[in-house]
Design a protein around this motif. Structure first.
Motif, PDB file in Angstrom:
ATOM      1  N   SER A   3       0.834  -1.204   0.000  1.00 14.59           N
ATOM      2  CA  SER A   3       0.000   0.000   0.000  1.00 14.59           C
ATOM      3  C   SER A   3       0.865   1.249   0.000  1.00 14.59           C
ATOM      4  N   LYS A  36       0.079   5.748   0.285  1.00 13.55           N
ATOM      5  CA  LYS A  36      -0.896   6.834   0.367  1.00 13.55           C
ATOM      6  C   LYS A  36      -0.255   8.088  -0.194  1.00 13.55           C
ATOM      7  N   SER A  61      -0.359  12.080  -1.205  1.00 13.36           N
ATOM      8  CA  SER A  61      -0.949  13.334  -0.747  1.00 13.36           C
ATOM      9  C   SER A  61      -0.753  14.403  -1.812  1.00 13.36           C
ATOM     10  N   PHE A 104      -8.352   1.461  -4.593  1.00 15.33           N
ATOM     11  CA  PHE A 104      -7.923   2.831  -4.349  1.00 15.33           C
ATOM     12  C   PHE A 104      -9.062   3.616  -3.715  1.00 15.33           C
ATOM     13  N   THR A 105      -8.699   4.599  -2.867  1.00 12.71           N
ATOM     14  CA  THR A 105      -9.691   5.449  -2.225  1.00 12.71           C
ATOM     15  C   THR A 105      -9.232   6.902  -2.296  1.00 12.71           C
ATOM     16  N   THR A 154      -9.827  10.719  -1.188  1.00 10.91           N
ATOM     17  CA  THR A 154     -10.447  11.530  -0.147  1.00 10.91           C
ATOM     18  C   THR A 154      -9.823  12.927  -0.157  1.00 10.91           C
ATOM     19  N   TYR A 207      -6.006  13.170  -1.013  1.00  9.97           N
ATOM     20  CA  TYR A 207      -5.300  11.926  -0.742  1.00  9.97           C
ATOM     21  C   TYR A 207      -5.743  10.832  -1.707  1.00  9.97           C
ATOM     22  N   GLN A 213      -5.360   6.803  -1.359  1.00 13.52           N
ATOM     23  CA  GLN A 213      -4.917   5.585  -0.684  1.00 13.52           C
ATOM     24  C   GLN A 213      -4.943   4.455  -1.693  1.00 13.52           C
ATOM     25  N   ASP A 272      -4.216   0.471  -2.208  1.00 12.85           N
ATOM     26  CA  ASP A 272      -4.003  -0.834  -1.582  1.00 12.85           C
ATOM     27  C   ASP A 272      -3.938  -1.931  -2.646  1.00 12.85           C
TER      28      ASP A 272
END
Length: 127
Positions: free
Chosen positions: A17, A19, A21, A68-69, A71, A80, A82, A84
């Motif tokens: 993973s 993340k 930014s 993927f997320t 936010t 962001y 994220q 995974d």
């Protein structure tokens, strides 16, 4: 004027993973869609994911669903991504970008609709 700075890329093994930014400067971040794109050499930049100004309507490319997320934190002027369950085919330079139009609920239709871009961050997934 808005400046975008991505961070969080790196080298990760398959299944790992990361993340990413996207920190923005400028007063309008909270009113615009934030999109994430990626590009590999010899291929066009492609949409990965994004989230509208409210943060309630994330959108994803088919390959990103469930892994993927996208936010955002408007108080921090930061978006962001994220990621995974990363795969070698996710290896690319990832860019964030912001919409030219404020308070658009839908995803901007083309890359040309994004007015500001970050410098990109390399993501490498080893097999």
């Amino acid at each position: 004027q808005m400046q975008l700075v991505e961070s969080g890329g790196g080298l990760v093994q398959t299944g790992g993973s990361l993340k990413l930014s996207c920190e923005a400067s400028g007063p309008t971040f909270g009113s615009v869609f934030v999109g994430w794109f990626r590009q590999v050499p010899g291929r066009e930049r492609e949409f990965v994911a994004g989230v509208d100004w409210s943060g309630r309507n994330p959108q994803y490319a088919p390959y990103a669903y469930g892994r993927f997320t996208a936010t955002r934190d408007n108080a921090k002027s930061t978006g962001y991504l994220q990621m995974d369950s990363l795969k070698p085919e996710d290896t690319a330079v990832y860019y964030c970008a912001t919409d030219r139009q404020s308070f658009r609920d839908a995803r901007p239709p083309t890359a040309a609709d994004y007015g500001y871009w970050g410098q990109g961050t390399q993501v490498t997934v080893s097999s």
